[in-house]
Each structure stands twice: as structure tokens, then as C-alpha cells.
Scaffold this motif. Structure first.
Motif, short mmCIF file in Angstrom:
data_model
loop_
_atom_site.label_atom_id
_atom_site.label_comp_id
_atom_site.label_asym_id
_atom_site.label_seq_id
_atom_site.Cartn_x
_atom_site.Cartn_y
_atom_site.Cartn_z
N LEU A 116 6.33 0.25 -11.77
CA LEU A 116 5.55 1.12 -10.90
C LEU A 116 4.42 1.74 -11.70
N PRO A 117 3.32 1.03 -11.89
CA PRO A 117 2.26 1.49 -12.81
C PRO A 117 1.55 2.75 -12.36
N GLN A 118 1.56 3.08 -11.07
CA GLN A 118 0.85 4.26 -10.57
C GLN A 118 1.77 5.45 -10.35
N SER A 170 4.94 6.20 -16.08
CA SER A 170 4.45 7.38 -15.39
C SER A 170 4.15 8.47 -16.40
N ARG A 171 3.67 9.60 -15.92
CA ARG A 171 3.22 10.66 -16.81
C ARG A 171 4.32 11.62 -17.20
N GLY A 172 5.53 11.35 -16.86
CA GLY A 172 6.63 12.22 -17.22
C GLY A 172 7.55 12.47 -16.05
N CYS A 173 8.63 13.16 -16.35
CA CYS A 173 9.62 13.46 -15.33
C CYS A 173 9.83 14.96 -15.27
N PRO A 174 9.82 15.56 -14.08
CA PRO A 174 10.06 16.99 -13.99
C PRO A 174 11.48 17.33 -14.41
N PRO A 175 11.73 18.57 -14.78
CA PRO A 175 13.06 18.96 -15.26
C PRO A 175 14.14 18.73 -14.20
N ALA A 176 15.32 18.43 -14.69
CA ALA A 176 16.49 18.26 -13.83
C ALA A 176 17.68 18.87 -14.54
N PHE A 177 18.55 19.50 -13.76
CA PHE A 177 19.77 20.08 -14.29
C PHE A 177 20.96 19.19 -13.93
N PRO A 178 21.90 19.02 -14.83
CA PRO A 178 23.11 18.27 -14.47
C PRO A 178 23.89 19.02 -13.41
N TRP A 180 0.81 -1.21 0.00
CA TRP A 180 0.00 0.00 0.00
C TRP A 180 0.84 1.27 0.00
N LEU A 181 2.15 1.12 -0.08
CA LEU A 181 3.02 2.28 -0.02
C LEU A 181 2.75 3.23 -1.18
N GLN A 182 2.64 4.52 -0.87
CA GLN A 182 2.36 5.54 -1.89
C GLN A 182 3.52 6.49 -2.12
N SER A 183 4.38 6.67 -1.12
CA SER A 183 5.51 7.59 -1.26
C SER A 183 6.75 6.97 -0.64
N LEU A 184 7.85 7.00 -1.39
CA LEU A 184 9.11 6.39 -0.94
C LEU A 184 10.24 7.38 -1.15
N GLU A 186 14.12 -5.47 -10.14
CA GLU A 186 13.13 -5.88 -9.15
C GLU A 186 13.20 -5.05 -7.86
N ALA A 187 13.88 -3.92 -7.91
CA ALA A 187 14.07 -3.14 -6.68
C ALA A 187 12.75 -2.73 -6.03
N PHE A 188 11.73 -2.43 -6.85
CA PHE A 188 10.46 -1.94 -6.32
C PHE A 188 9.33 -2.95 -6.52
N GLN A 189 9.68 -4.19 -6.59
CA GLN A 189 8.69 -5.24 -6.77
C GLN A 189 7.65 -5.20 -5.66
N GLY A 190 6.39 -5.26 -6.03
CA GLY A 190 5.30 -5.27 -5.07
C GLY A 190 4.71 -3.91 -4.77
N LEU A 191 5.34 -2.83 -5.23
CA LEU A 191 4.85 -1.48 -4.92
C LEU A 191 3.88 -0.99 -5.98
#
Length: 318
Positions: free
Chosen positions: A211-213, A236-244, A165-169, A182-187
């Protein structure tokens, strides 16, 4: 009584908390507890009395705290969570154990916390995520787990499997270089994942695809060169911007009357809209385009100052 706080003077705990049956919040942060107490929480003793043996958290004996919802034990000195140390805190919903010295957690340390929603273990000395911490159904309602700033260099496959049931990690600042598929298997319900400030050289796409959700993921301050390819089909629906980490020089010298092009090396999916703000906070001409760059011509003293790049897409901004 619904809340209590004690800071800085407690070296051990013993019984009279049992006289607070209506307690809903207890804050014992920033004390000197080397361990949490033997059964029954006798009275709170001032610093200077003999300490408990540093064997870890012996028991939080909740017999007198049946309504406790929130427990803060941050910035103390426990080194382990032994089996059954929290047994009976049946109403507990939030547990904060940040900034302690925890190096080990027994397999049944969280037994009895069937209502726990939020568990914070940031900034301890844990070196691995052990699936044994979460045997079947000890934390059936856990929604938020924070493990940032522990010296965990690798995640093993299936380490989080029991936390369906974990929603935030939160896994910020661990030093992770890669993630097994398989790091997040079951989430299956995970919506938010922070991998901020790790050492990932590429997007861990195989792990993210499971991670389908997933709606939000933070990959900022990783040495990732290109995000787009790794994000395709990641679920997922996308990734927010990140700077190197080293995207541009801190200072540019331009000869009077010369020109300079300011580029903003932000990566995201979908590609971000780039805006530039001048020294006075004004939006510069040429801003607002995907991959946009701004050219300054006829440079003079009026151009001196700090320029700010802002990158935005539907997933967030930076």
C-alpha cells in the motif's frame, strides 16, 4: 424535492417514488423491509400489508429517481443483494446498507453505479469478501468502503483488486487473525485503513507493504505485542499509538508514604511521546518523553484519583 425520510412503518415498497424525479436523497432506514421492491418502486405501503417474498433486493428500479445521490437502507431486513437490484441509479454517490441481514451479494449487484463514491456495508452477516462483488469496472470511482462488524474471519488474496481508486477501507471488528500478503492487491491509492478491534497477534507487514500511499492505519485493540519490527518498510509514514488490551491494572494500592511508578505501554512508529495527567488534569513532572514513566513518591491521600496516559507521535495520538 431534494430529500425524504421514512422510519419504522414500511414493510414493502411499490411505485409512486417515480413521481419524484428531482429526488436527491432518500432515507428508508429503520423500517421493516424484508426485501427491496419489485421493479418500479410502486407506492410506499404501511406496515401490515402483505410482504414481498424474502428473496432479497429484487430491484430498486430507478426509472423515477434519475437524480438520486444518497440512499439510506439501514436497519431493515434484506438478506441478499441480487443481480441488477440497483441498476439504473446512475447518479448515486452514497449507499448505506449498514445493520441489515445481508449474507450474500450477487456478482452484478452494483452494476450501473458508475458514480458511487461511498459504500457502507457495516454490521451485516457477510462471511467473506468475494472478488465477484466487484467485477471489472462496476464501481470505477469508489473511494470509501466500510465492511466493519461482519463475521469475516479471513480475507482472501485479491479480494479488493478491482477497486483501484479506493482511498479508505474499514475492516474493524471482523475477527481477523492474519492477513495474506496479497490481501490488498490492487489498492494502489489507499490512504486510510482501519483494522481496529480484530485479533491480529502481529503487524501484517507483508500486506501493508503493498500500500504505497497509506497514510493512516488503525491497529488499536488488537493483541499485538510489538509494532516497530513489523512496521519497518511497510510503506507509510508511521503508525499512531496503540495500547495493548490489558496494559495496566485498573486500580493500584500503595501504602502511605510509599512510592509507585506509572508506566505507559504504548506502541507506535515512530516511538510516541508519553504524557501523564494527574487527578486534577495537571501535567505530571517527567511527562513528555519517549517511553516516559512517572514515579510518585511519598504517596498520600492527595495522590488518590484517576491518572491518564496520553501517547502522541506524528501519526496521531491515543
Amino acid at each position: 424535492m431534494s430529500a425524504a425520510r421514512s422510519v419504522g412503518q414500511i414493510a414493502r415498497l411499490s411505485g409512486e417514488l417515480r413521481r419524484l424525479p428531482s429526488q436527491t436523497e432518500l432515507d428508508l432506514s429503520q423500517n421493516r423491509l424484508p426485501a427491496c421492491p419489485p421493479p418500479a418502486w410502486p407506492h410506499l405501503s404501511p406496515a401490515g400489508l402483505p410482504r414481498l417474498p424474502p428473496a432479497g433486493l429484487a430491484s430498486l428500479a430507478p426509472a423515477g429517481l434519475p437524480r438520486l445521490l444518497t440512499l439510506y437502507l439501514e436497519e431493515n431486513r434484506p438478506e441478499e443483494l441480487p443481480a441488477g437490484c440497483l441498476r439504473g441509479l446512475a447518479a448515486l454517490e452514497e449507499l448505506y446498507l449498514n445493520h441489515n441481514r445481508l449474507v450474500s451479494i450477487a456478482s452484478s449487484a452494483f452494476t450501473g453505479l458508475a458514480r458511487l463514491l461511498r459504500l457502507h456495508l457495516n454490521a451485516n452477516r457477510l462471511r467473506a469478501v468475494d472478488p465477484g462483488w466487484f467485477p471489472p469496472l462496476p464501481l470505477p470511482r469508489l473511494e470509501i468502503l466500510m465492511l466493519g462488524e461482519n463475521p469475516i474471519a479471513r480475507l482472501e488474496a485479491g479480494g479488493f483488486r478491482p477497486l483501484g481508486w479506493l482511498q479508505s477501507l474499514g475492516l474493524a471488528g471482523l475477527g481477523l487473525r492474519d492477513l495474506p500478503a496479497e490481501a490488498f492487491q490492487g489498492l494502489a491509492e489507499l490512504e486510510s485503513l482501519s483494522l481496529f478491534r480484530n485479533r491480529l497477534a502481529r503487524v501484517p507487514a507483508p500486506a501493508l507493504r503493498r500500500l504505497p500511499q497509506l497514510r493512516f492505519r488503525d491497529l488499536n485493540e488488537n493483541p499485538i505485542g510489538e509494532l516497530r519490527e513489523g512496521l519497518q518498510g511497510s510503506g507509510s509514514r508511521g503508525c499512531p499509538p496503540a495500547f495493548p488490551p490489558r496494559g495496566w491494572p485498573e486500580r493500584l494500592e500503595v501504602a502511605p508514604g510509599g512510592s509507585v511508578t506509572l508506566s505507559c505501554p504504548a506502541s507506535a512508529e515512530p516511538p510516541p511521546e508519553i504524557s501523564w495527567l494527574g487527578p486534577a488534569g495537571e501535567r505530571l513532572a517527567g511527562s513528555g518523553q519517549a517511553g516516559g514513566a512517572v514515579e510518585l513518591v511519598g504517596v498520600g491521600p492527595a495522590h488518590a484519583g484517576q491518572y491518564t496516559c496520553v501517547a502522541r507521535n506524528e501519526a496521531g495520538s491515543a
